[in-house]
Design a protein around this motif. Sequence first.
Motif, PDB file in Angstrom:
ATOM      1  N   MET A 189       0.846  -1.189   0.000  1.00 40.33           N
ATOM      2  CA  MET A 189       0.000   0.000   0.000  1.00 40.33           C
ATOM      3  C   MET A 189       0.886   1.245   0.000  1.00 40.33           C
ATOM      4  SD  MET A 189      -3.140  -1.064  -0.208  1.00 40.33           S
ATOM      5  CE  MET A 189      -2.391  -2.138  -1.448  1.00 40.33           C
ATOM      6  N   PRO A 190       0.571   2.256  -0.827  1.00 36.63           N
ATOM      7  CA  PRO A 190       1.516   3.349  -1.124  1.00 36.63           C
ATOM      8  C   PRO A 190       1.601   4.451  -0.063  1.00 36.63           C
ATOM      9  CG  PRO A 190      -0.499   3.685  -2.359  1.00 36.63           C
ATOM     10  CD  PRO A 190      -0.658   2.355  -1.648  1.00 36.63           C
ATOM     11  N   TYR A 191       1.741   4.065   1.188  1.00 38.03           N
ATOM     12  CA  TYR A 191       1.982   5.069   2.229  1.00 38.03           C
ATOM     13  C   TYR A 191       3.432   5.529   2.133  1.00 38.03           C
ATOM     14  CZ  TYR A 191      -2.488   3.885   4.384  1.00 38.03           C
ATOM     15  OH  TYR A 191      -3.827   3.700   4.617  1.00 38.03           O
ATOM     16  N   ASP A 192       3.659   6.812   2.359  1.00 42.61           N
ATOM     17  CA  ASP A 192       5.006   7.352   2.279  1.00 42.61           C
ATOM     18  C   ASP A 192       5.222   8.355   3.407  1.00 42.61           C
ATOM     19  OD1 ASP A 192       3.703   9.710   1.458  1.00 42.61           O
ATOM     20  OD2 ASP A 192       3.996   9.240  -0.674  1.00 42.61           O
ATOM     21  N   GLU A 193       6.233   9.206   3.260  1.00 48.89           N
ATOM     22  CA  GLU A 193       6.597  10.122   4.341  1.00 48.89           C
ATOM     23  C   GLU A 193       5.490  11.098   4.714  1.00 48.89           C
ATOM     24  OE1 GLU A 193       8.974  13.137   1.306  1.00 48.89           O
ATOM     25  OE2 GLU A 193       9.951  12.410   3.113  1.00 48.89           O
ATOM     26  N   ARG A 194       4.461  11.232   3.881  1.00 42.04           N
ATOM     27  CA  ARG A 194       3.336  12.099   4.234  1.00 42.04           C
ATOM     28  C   ARG A 194       2.596  11.609   5.468  1.00 42.04           C
ATOM     29  NH1 ARG A 194       0.729  12.421  -1.714  1.00 42.04           N
ATOM     30  NH2 ARG A 194       1.728  10.367  -1.748  1.00 42.04           N
ATOM     31  N   LEU A 195       2.792  10.329   5.802  1.00 41.57           N
ATOM     32  CA  LEU A 195       2.183   9.797   7.029  1.00 41.57           C
ATOM     33  C   LEU A 195       2.753  10.496   8.263  1.00 41.57           C
ATOM     34  CD1 LEU A 195       0.127   7.515   7.792  1.00 41.57           C
ATOM     35  CD2 LEU A 195       2.107   6.068   8.276  1.00 41.57           C
ATOM     36  N   ASP A 196       3.897  11.165   8.107  1.00 37.83           N
ATOM     37  CA  ASP A 196       4.525  11.893   9.207  1.00 37.83           C
ATOM     38  C   ASP A 196       4.430  13.408   9.030  1.00 37.83           C
ATOM     39  OD1 ASP A 196       5.382   9.500  10.428  1.00 37.83           O
ATOM     40  OD2 ASP A 196       7.053   9.376   9.034  1.00 37.83           O
ATOM     41  N   GLY A 197       3.702  13.840   8.021  1.00 35.68           N
ATOM     42  CA  GLY A 197       3.588  15.264   7.753  1.00 35.68           C
ATOM     43  C   GLY A 197       2.549  15.964   8.604  1.00 35.68           C
ATOM     44  N   PRO A 198       2.387  17.275   8.422  1.00 39.20           N
ATOM     45  CA  PRO A 198       1.499  18.079   9.275  1.00 39.20           C
ATOM     46  C   PRO A 198       0.011  17.756   9.109  1.00 39.20           C
ATOM     47  CG  PRO A 198       2.335  19.392   7.440  1.00 39.20           C
ATOM     48  CD  PRO A 198       3.096  18.102   7.426  1.00 39.20           C
ATOM     49  N   ASP A 199      -0.366  17.089   8.017  1.00 39.86           N
ATOM     50  CA  ASP A 199      -1.771  16.765   7.788  1.00 39.86           C
ATOM     51  C   ASP A 199      -2.129  15.346   8.198  1.00 39.86           C
ATOM     52  OD1 ASP A 199      -2.192  19.324   6.502  1.00 39.86           O
ATOM     53  OD2 ASP A 199      -1.111  18.497   4.788  1.00 39.86           O
ATOM     54  N   ALA A 240      -6.644   9.055  -0.402  1.00 40.55           N
ATOM     55  CA  ALA A 240      -6.758   9.510   0.985  1.00 40.55           C
ATOM     56  C   ALA A 240      -5.610  10.415   1.403  1.00 40.55           C
ATOM     57  CB  ALA A 240      -6.840   8.301   1.919  1.00 40.55           C
ATOM     58  N   ILE A 241      -4.409  10.172   0.861  1.00 34.77           N
ATOM     59  CA  ILE A 241      -3.238  10.945   1.290  1.00 34.77           C
ATOM     60  C   ILE A 241      -2.806  11.981   0.255  1.00 34.77           C
ATOM     61  CG2 ILE A 241      -2.469   8.962   2.659  1.00 34.77           C
ATOM     62  CD1 ILE A 241      -0.233   8.506   0.626  1.00 34.77           C
ATOM     63  N   ALA A 242      -3.573  12.106  -0.824  1.00 30.61           N
ATOM     64  CA  ALA A 242      -3.153  12.959  -1.951  1.00 30.61           C
ATOM     65  C   ALA A 242      -2.865  14.395  -1.542  1.00 30.61           C
ATOM     66  CB  ALA A 242      -4.210  12.926  -3.050  1.00 30.61           C
ATOM     67  N   LYS A 243      -3.648  14.951  -0.631  1.00 36.02           N
ATOM     68  CA  LYS A 243      -3.500  16.358  -0.263  1.00 36.02           C
ATOM     69  C   LYS A 243      -2.666  16.561   0.997  1.00 36.02           C
ATOM     70  CE  LYS A 243      -7.786  17.818  -2.523  1.00 36.02           C
ATOM     71  NZ  LYS A 243      -9.105  18.511  -2.357  1.00 36.02           N
ATOM     72  N   TRP A 244      -2.154  15.495   1.537  1.00 36.61           N
ATOM     73  CA  TRP A 244      -1.300  15.630   2.715  1.00 36.61           C
ATOM     74  C   TRP A 244       0.048  16.227   2.320  1.00 36.61           C
ATOM     75  CZ3 TRP A 244      -1.718  10.329   5.751  1.00 36.61           C
ATOM     76  CH2 TRP A 244      -3.035  10.146   6.174  1.00 36.61           C
ATOM     77  N   ARG A 245       0.541  17.110   3.142  1.00 36.07           N
ATOM     78  CA  ARG A 245       1.863  17.688   2.902  1.00 36.07           C
ATOM     79  C   ARG A 245       2.958  16.806   3.496  1.00 36.07           C
ATOM     80  NH1 ARG A 245       0.764  23.156   5.849  1.00 36.07           N
ATOM     81  NH2 ARG A 245      -0.674  21.717   6.925  1.00 36.07           N
ATOM     82  N   ARG A 246       4.107  16.872   2.862  1.00 40.64           N
ATOM     83  CA  ARG A 246       5.254  16.114   3.362  1.00 40.64           C
ATOM     84  C   ARG A 246       5.886  16.866   4.536  1.00 40.64           C
ATOM     85  NH1 ARG A 246       6.436  12.152  -0.373  1.00 40.64           N
ATOM     86  NH2 ARG A 246       5.382  12.440  -2.388  1.00 40.64           N
ATOM     87  N   PRO A 247       6.488  16.155   5.462  1.00 47.93           N
ATOM     88  CA  PRO A 247       7.119  16.830   6.597  1.00 47.93           C
ATOM     89  C   PRO A 247       8.358  17.601   6.181  1.00 47.93           C
ATOM     90  CG  PRO A 247       7.667  14.514   6.616  1.00 47.93           C
ATOM     91  CD  PRO A 247       6.661  14.701   5.513  1.00 47.93           C
ATOM     92  N   GLU A 248       8.643  18.648   6.886  1.00 49.44           N
ATOM     93  CA  GLU A 248       9.891  19.380   6.651  1.00 49.44           C
ATOM     94  C   GLU A 248      11.028  18.613   7.308  1.00 49.44           C
ATOM     95  OE1 GLU A 248       9.685  23.401   7.896  1.00 49.44           O
ATOM     96  OE2 GLU A 248       7.961  23.904   6.614  1.00 49.44           O
ATOM     97  N   ARG A 249      12.046  18.326   6.528  1.00 46.36           N
ATOM     98  CA  ARG A 249      13.175  17.562   7.035  1.00 46.36           C
ATOM     99  C   ARG A 249      14.346  18.496   7.320  1.00 46.36           C
ATOM    100  NH1 ARG A 249      10.860  12.985   8.687  1.00 46.36           N
ATOM    101  NH2 ARG A 249       9.830  11.830   6.996  1.00 46.36           N
ATOM    102  N   PRO A 250      14.784  18.580   8.578  1.00 44.22           N
ATOM    103  CA  PRO A 250      15.931  19.443   8.882  1.00 44.22           C
ATOM    104  C   PRO A 250      17.200  18.907   8.231  1.00 44.22           C
ATOM    105  CG  PRO A 250      15.374  18.071  10.779  1.00 44.22           C
ATOM    106  CD  PRO A 250      14.278  17.878   9.772  1.00 44.22           C
TER     107      PRO A 250
END
Length: 304
Positions: A189-199, A240-250
Amino acid sequence: MTVIITTCTNRKRKAVSDELRICALKPAEVADVAGEWARRLASASERHPPSAIYGGRGFQEARSVASALDARLLIVSAGLGLIDADGEIPPYACTIVAGASDSVASRVEGTFSSAQWWFTLNRASPFGLALPDAVSGSDGLILAALSDAYLGMIADDLLALPDEVLGRLRLFTRAPIERVNAGLRPYVMPYDERLDGPDSPIPGTISDFSGRALRHFADAIFSPDDHRSPAEHTLAVRGAIAKWRRPERPVRLRLEDDAILSIIRNHWGDPKGMSLPRLRGEFNVACEQGRYAGLARIIRSEQA
Protein backbone atom coordinates in the motif's frame (compact mmCIF):
# COMPACT_ATOMS: atom_id res chain seq x y z
CA MET A 1 -11.93 -13.36 9.31
CA THR A 2 -9.20 -10.81 8.73
CA VAL A 3 -5.60 -11.72 9.63
CA ILE A 4 -3.13 -9.15 10.96
CA ILE A 5 0.60 -9.85 10.76
CA THR A 6 3.12 -7.70 12.61
CA THR A 7 6.69 -7.96 13.85
CA CYS A 8 8.12 -8.61 17.27
CA THR A 9 10.05 -5.84 19.01
CA ASN A 10 13.58 -5.63 20.41
CA ARG A 11 12.12 -3.88 23.44
CA LYS A 12 10.95 -6.53 25.91
CA ARG A 13 8.82 -5.88 28.99
CA LYS A 14 10.13 -8.93 30.84
CA ALA A 15 13.67 -9.69 31.95
CA VAL A 16 15.52 -12.12 29.68
CA SER A 17 17.59 -14.91 31.19
CA ASP A 18 21.14 -15.47 30.00
CA GLU A 19 20.03 -18.89 28.69
CA LEU A 20 17.64 -17.27 26.22
CA ARG A 21 20.02 -14.77 24.70
CA ILE A 22 21.18 -15.86 21.28
CA CYS A 23 24.64 -14.47 22.07
CA ALA A 24 24.99 -17.25 24.67
CA LEU A 25 25.13 -19.89 21.94
CA LYS A 26 28.36 -21.14 20.43
CA PRO A 27 28.92 -20.23 16.77
CA ALA A 28 27.90 -23.09 14.48
CA GLU A 29 26.17 -23.94 11.21
CA VAL A 30 22.70 -22.42 10.89
CA ALA A 31 20.88 -25.73 11.46
CA ASP A 32 22.85 -26.41 14.64
CA VAL A 33 22.26 -22.90 15.98
CA ALA A 34 18.53 -23.18 15.29
CA GLY A 35 18.40 -26.64 16.87
CA GLU A 36 20.13 -25.58 20.07
CA TRP A 37 18.07 -22.40 20.24
CA ALA A 38 14.85 -24.41 19.80
CA ARG A 39 15.91 -26.77 22.59
CA ARG A 40 16.40 -23.85 24.95
CA LEU A 41 13.05 -22.34 23.98
CA ALA A 42 11.25 -25.62 24.61
CA SER A 43 12.78 -26.00 28.07
CA ALA A 44 11.97 -22.44 29.20
CA SER A 45 9.52 -22.58 32.12
CA GLU A 46 8.65 -18.87 32.25
CA ARG A 47 6.03 -17.96 29.65
CA HIS A 48 3.72 -15.00 29.10
CA PRO A 49 1.27 -13.73 26.47
CA PRO A 50 3.15 -11.83 23.73
CA SER A 51 1.30 -8.65 24.74
CA ALA A 52 3.05 -8.86 28.12
CA ILE A 53 6.48 -9.15 26.49
CA TYR A 54 6.55 -6.92 23.41
CA GLY A 55 6.64 -3.15 23.80
CA GLY A 56 6.65 -0.42 21.20
CA ARG A 57 4.01 1.61 19.41
CA GLY A 58 4.05 -0.36 16.16
CA PHE A 59 3.14 -3.58 17.94
CA GLN A 60 0.44 -1.85 19.98
CA GLU A 61 -1.11 -0.35 16.85
CA ALA A 62 -1.31 -3.79 15.23
CA ARG A 63 -2.77 -5.27 18.39
CA SER A 64 -5.38 -2.50 18.57
CA VAL A 65 -6.36 -2.99 14.91
CA ALA A 66 -6.70 -6.74 15.43
CA SER A 67 -9.00 -6.13 18.37
CA ALA A 68 -11.11 -3.58 16.50
CA LEU A 69 -11.52 -5.86 13.48
CA ASP A 70 -11.91 -9.03 15.55
CA ALA A 71 -8.97 -10.36 13.54
CA ARG A 72 -6.40 -13.04 14.24
CA LEU A 73 -3.03 -11.51 15.16
CA LEU A 74 0.17 -13.25 14.06
CA ILE A 75 3.66 -12.10 14.99
CA VAL A 76 6.85 -12.54 12.97
CA SER A 77 9.64 -13.17 15.46
CA ALA A 78 13.30 -13.61 14.57
CA GLY A 79 13.69 -15.70 17.73
CA LEU A 80 10.50 -17.77 17.75
CA GLY A 81 9.21 -17.98 14.18
CA LEU A 82 5.63 -17.12 13.22
CA ILE A 83 3.58 -17.13 16.43
CA ASP A 84 -0.02 -16.60 17.48
CA ALA A 85 -0.71 -13.60 19.71
CA ASP A 86 -3.08 -15.74 21.78
CA GLY A 87 -0.35 -18.14 22.86
CA GLU A 88 2.34 -17.86 25.53
CA ILE A 89 6.05 -17.41 24.93
CA PRO A 90 9.23 -17.05 26.99
CA PRO A 91 11.14 -13.75 27.22
CA TYR A 92 14.09 -13.97 24.82
CA ALA A 93 16.68 -11.87 23.00
CA CYS A 94 17.34 -12.57 19.33
CA THR A 95 17.39 -10.27 16.32
CA ILE A 96 18.44 -10.29 12.68
CA VAL A 97 19.77 -6.73 12.97
CA ALA A 98 23.48 -6.91 12.19
CA GLY A 99 25.77 -5.54 14.88
CA ALA A 100 23.26 -5.89 17.71
CA SER A 101 24.46 -7.69 20.83
CA ASP A 102 21.99 -10.53 20.25
CA SER A 103 22.23 -10.70 16.48
CA VAL A 104 21.82 -14.24 15.21
CA ALA A 105 24.25 -13.41 12.40
CA SER A 106 27.07 -13.42 14.95
CA ARG A 107 26.26 -17.04 15.87
CA VAL A 108 26.00 -18.48 12.36
CA GLU A 109 29.22 -19.66 10.76
CA GLY A 110 29.60 -18.97 7.07
CA THR A 111 27.37 -16.77 4.96
CA PHE A 112 24.32 -15.52 6.84
CA SER A 113 20.93 -14.98 5.24
CA SER A 114 17.89 -13.86 7.20
CA ALA A 115 15.68 -15.87 4.83
CA GLN A 116 17.74 -19.01 5.47
CA TRP A 117 17.55 -18.42 9.23
CA TRP A 118 13.78 -17.97 9.01
CA PHE A 119 13.34 -21.16 7.00
CA THR A 120 15.37 -23.15 9.53
CA LEU A 121 14.09 -21.51 12.71
CA ASN A 122 10.38 -21.60 11.93
CA ARG A 123 10.55 -25.35 11.38
CA ALA A 124 12.63 -26.04 14.50
CA SER A 125 10.93 -23.68 16.95
CA PRO A 126 8.37 -25.20 19.35
CA PHE A 127 6.30 -22.04 18.80
CA GLY A 128 6.61 -21.67 15.01
CA LEU A 129 3.53 -21.87 12.78
CA ALA A 130 3.50 -22.56 9.05
CA LEU A 131 2.14 -19.46 7.30
CA PRO A 132 -0.26 -21.36 5.00
CA ASP A 133 -1.76 -23.16 7.99
CA ALA A 134 -1.99 -19.94 9.99
CA VAL A 135 -4.05 -18.15 7.33
CA SER A 136 -6.00 -21.17 6.07
CA GLY A 137 -9.04 -20.48 8.25
CA SER A 138 -9.50 -16.99 6.84
CA ASP A 139 -11.07 -15.76 3.63
CA GLY A 140 -10.63 -12.08 4.50
CA LEU A 141 -7.77 -9.68 3.93
CA ILE A 142 -4.29 -10.42 5.26
CA LEU A 143 -2.92 -7.09 6.55
CA ALA A 144 0.84 -7.32 7.14
CA ALA A 145 2.74 -4.47 8.82
CA LEU A 146 6.41 -5.36 8.37
CA SER A 147 9.74 -3.59 8.59
CA ASP A 148 12.20 -3.68 5.71
CA ALA A 149 14.32 -6.41 7.34
CA TYR A 150 11.40 -8.60 8.37
CA LEU A 151 9.67 -8.33 5.02
CA GLY A 152 12.85 -9.56 3.37
CA MET A 153 13.13 -12.36 5.91
CA ILE A 154 9.68 -13.85 5.22
CA ALA A 155 9.28 -12.89 1.54
CA ASP A 156 9.71 -16.49 0.36
CA ASP A 157 6.92 -17.70 2.67
CA LEU A 158 4.58 -14.99 1.40
CA LEU A 159 5.36 -15.73 -2.25
CA ALA A 160 4.72 -19.43 -1.69
CA LEU A 161 1.09 -18.77 -0.73
CA PRO A 162 -1.53 -19.86 -3.29
CA ASP A 163 -2.48 -17.10 -5.72
CA GLU A 164 -5.96 -16.75 -4.22
CA VAL A 165 -4.49 -16.22 -0.75
CA LEU A 166 -1.67 -13.95 -1.94
CA GLY A 167 -4.25 -11.77 -3.67
CA ARG A 168 -5.72 -10.95 -0.26
CA LEU A 169 -2.39 -9.69 1.08
CA ARG A 170 -1.92 -5.98 1.80
CA LEU A 171 1.56 -4.90 2.87
CA PHE A 172 2.44 -1.87 5.00
CA THR A 173 6.13 -1.04 5.10
CA ARG A 174 8.59 1.83 4.89
CA ALA A 175 10.93 -0.31 2.81
CA PRO A 176 11.87 1.38 -0.48
CA ILE A 177 9.82 -0.30 -3.20
CA GLU A 178 12.95 -1.31 -5.10
CA ARG A 179 14.02 -3.43 -2.09
CA VAL A 180 10.70 -5.27 -2.00
CA ASN A 181 10.58 -8.55 -3.92
CA ALA A 182 9.01 -7.86 -7.32
CA GLY A 183 6.36 -10.50 -6.71
CA LEU A 184 5.16 -8.66 -3.60
CA ARG A 185 5.16 -5.09 -4.93
CA PRO A 186 1.54 -5.14 -6.17
CA TYR A 187 0.39 -5.69 -2.58
CA VAL A 188 2.34 -2.82 -0.99
CA MET A 189 0.00 0.00 0.00
CA PRO A 190 1.52 3.35 -1.12
CA TYR A 191 1.98 5.07 2.23
CA ASP A 192 5.01 7.35 2.28
CA GLU A 193 6.60 10.12 4.34
CA ARG A 194 3.34 12.10 4.23
CA LEU A 195 2.18 9.80 7.03
CA ASP A 196 4.53 11.89 9.21
CA GLY A 197 3.59 15.26 7.75
CA PRO A 198 1.50 18.08 9.27
CA ASP A 199 -1.77 16.76 7.79
CA SER A 200 -1.40 13.18 8.94
CA PRO A 201 -3.77 12.07 11.72
CA ILE A 202 -1.21 9.56 12.94
CA PRO A 203 2.41 10.85 12.79
CA GLY A 204 5.26 9.03 14.48
CA THR A 205 8.71 7.57 13.89
CA ILE A 206 10.18 5.33 11.22
CA SER A 207 10.26 2.40 13.66
CA ASP A 208 6.46 2.42 14.02
CA PHE A 209 5.66 3.51 10.45
CA SER A 210 4.25 0.18 9.27
CA GLY A 211 1.98 -0.13 12.31
CA ARG A 212 0.66 3.38 11.83
CA ALA A 213 0.04 2.79 8.13
CA LEU A 214 -1.91 -0.31 9.06
CA ARG A 215 -3.92 1.73 11.56
CA HIS A 216 -4.81 4.38 8.98
CA PHE A 217 -5.82 1.73 6.44
CA ALA A 218 -8.06 0.03 9.01
CA ASP A 219 -9.68 3.32 10.04
CA ALA A 220 -10.00 5.11 6.70
CA ILE A 221 -9.87 2.54 3.88
CA PHE A 222 -10.99 -0.88 5.08
CA SER A 223 -14.67 -1.78 5.16
CA PRO A 224 -16.55 -4.92 6.32
CA ASP A 225 -16.68 -7.62 3.65
CA ASP A 226 -14.05 -5.69 1.68
CA HIS A 227 -13.45 -7.50 -1.63
CA ARG A 228 -11.58 -4.77 -3.48
CA SER A 229 -8.46 -5.72 -5.40
CA PRO A 230 -4.92 -4.62 -4.45
CA ALA A 231 -5.05 -2.06 -7.29
CA GLU A 232 -8.36 -0.65 -5.98
CA HIS A 233 -7.00 -0.39 -2.46
CA THR A 234 -3.87 1.29 -3.83
CA LEU A 235 -6.03 3.93 -5.51
CA ALA A 236 -8.03 4.42 -2.31
CA VAL A 237 -4.87 5.01 -0.26
CA ARG A 238 -3.44 7.41 -2.84
CA GLY A 239 -6.71 9.34 -2.80
CA ALA A 240 -6.76 9.51 0.98
CA ILE A 241 -3.24 10.95 1.29
CA ALA A 242 -3.15 12.96 -1.95
CA LYS A 243 -3.50 16.36 -0.26
CA TRP A 244 -1.30 15.63 2.71
CA ARG A 245 1.86 17.69 2.90
CA ARG A 246 5.25 16.11 3.36
CA PRO A 247 7.12 16.83 6.60
CA GLU A 248 9.89 19.38 6.65
CA ARG A 249 13.18 17.56 7.03
CA PRO A 250 15.93 19.44 8.88
CA VAL A 251 19.35 19.42 7.24
CA ARG A 252 21.63 17.80 9.79
CA LEU A 253 25.40 17.58 10.01
CA ARG A 254 26.98 14.40 8.64
CA LEU A 255 29.94 13.54 10.83
CA GLU A 256 32.43 10.69 11.04
CA ASP A 257 32.11 8.19 13.90
CA ASP A 258 34.98 9.76 15.88
CA ALA A 259 33.26 13.17 15.89
CA ILE A 260 29.93 11.70 16.98
CA LEU A 261 31.66 9.63 19.67
CA SER A 262 33.23 12.83 21.00
CA ILE A 263 29.81 14.49 21.34
CA ILE A 264 28.26 11.45 23.01
CA ARG A 265 31.23 11.02 25.34
CA ASN A 266 31.27 14.69 26.40
CA HIS A 267 27.57 14.68 27.25
CA TRP A 268 27.12 11.10 28.46
CA GLY A 269 26.90 12.13 32.08
CA ASP A 270 24.61 15.13 31.59
CA PRO A 271 21.60 15.28 33.96
CA LYS A 272 19.19 14.86 31.04
CA GLY A 273 21.24 12.02 29.62
CA MET A 274 22.38 11.33 26.09
CA SER A 275 20.08 9.85 23.47
CA LEU A 276 19.59 9.69 19.73
CA PRO A 277 16.73 12.25 19.77
CA ARG A 278 19.00 14.66 21.68
CA LEU A 279 21.89 14.06 19.27
CA ARG A 280 19.62 14.84 16.35
CA GLY A 281 17.60 17.66 17.89
CA GLU A 282 20.03 19.55 20.10
CA PHE A 283 23.28 18.87 18.26
CA ASN A 284 21.74 18.66 14.77
CA VAL A 285 23.70 15.53 13.86
CA ALA A 286 22.48 13.01 11.29
CA CYS A 287 22.72 9.51 12.72
CA GLU A 288 20.74 6.31 12.10
CA GLN A 289 19.35 4.33 15.00
CA GLY A 290 21.56 1.28 14.43
CA ARG A 291 24.67 3.41 14.09
CA TYR A 292 23.89 5.30 17.30
CA ALA A 293 23.31 2.04 19.17
CA GLY A 294 26.75 0.81 18.13
CA LEU A 295 28.45 4.05 19.16
CA ALA A 296 26.60 4.08 22.48
CA ARG A 297 27.86 0.54 23.19
CA ILE A 298 31.42 1.81 22.75
CA ILE A 299 30.83 4.53 25.35
CA ARG A 300 29.22 2.06 27.77
CA SER A 301 32.22 -0.23 27.48
CA GLU A 302 34.52 2.71 28.23
CA GLN A 303 32.49 3.57 31.30
CA ALA A 304 32.39 -0.02 32.61
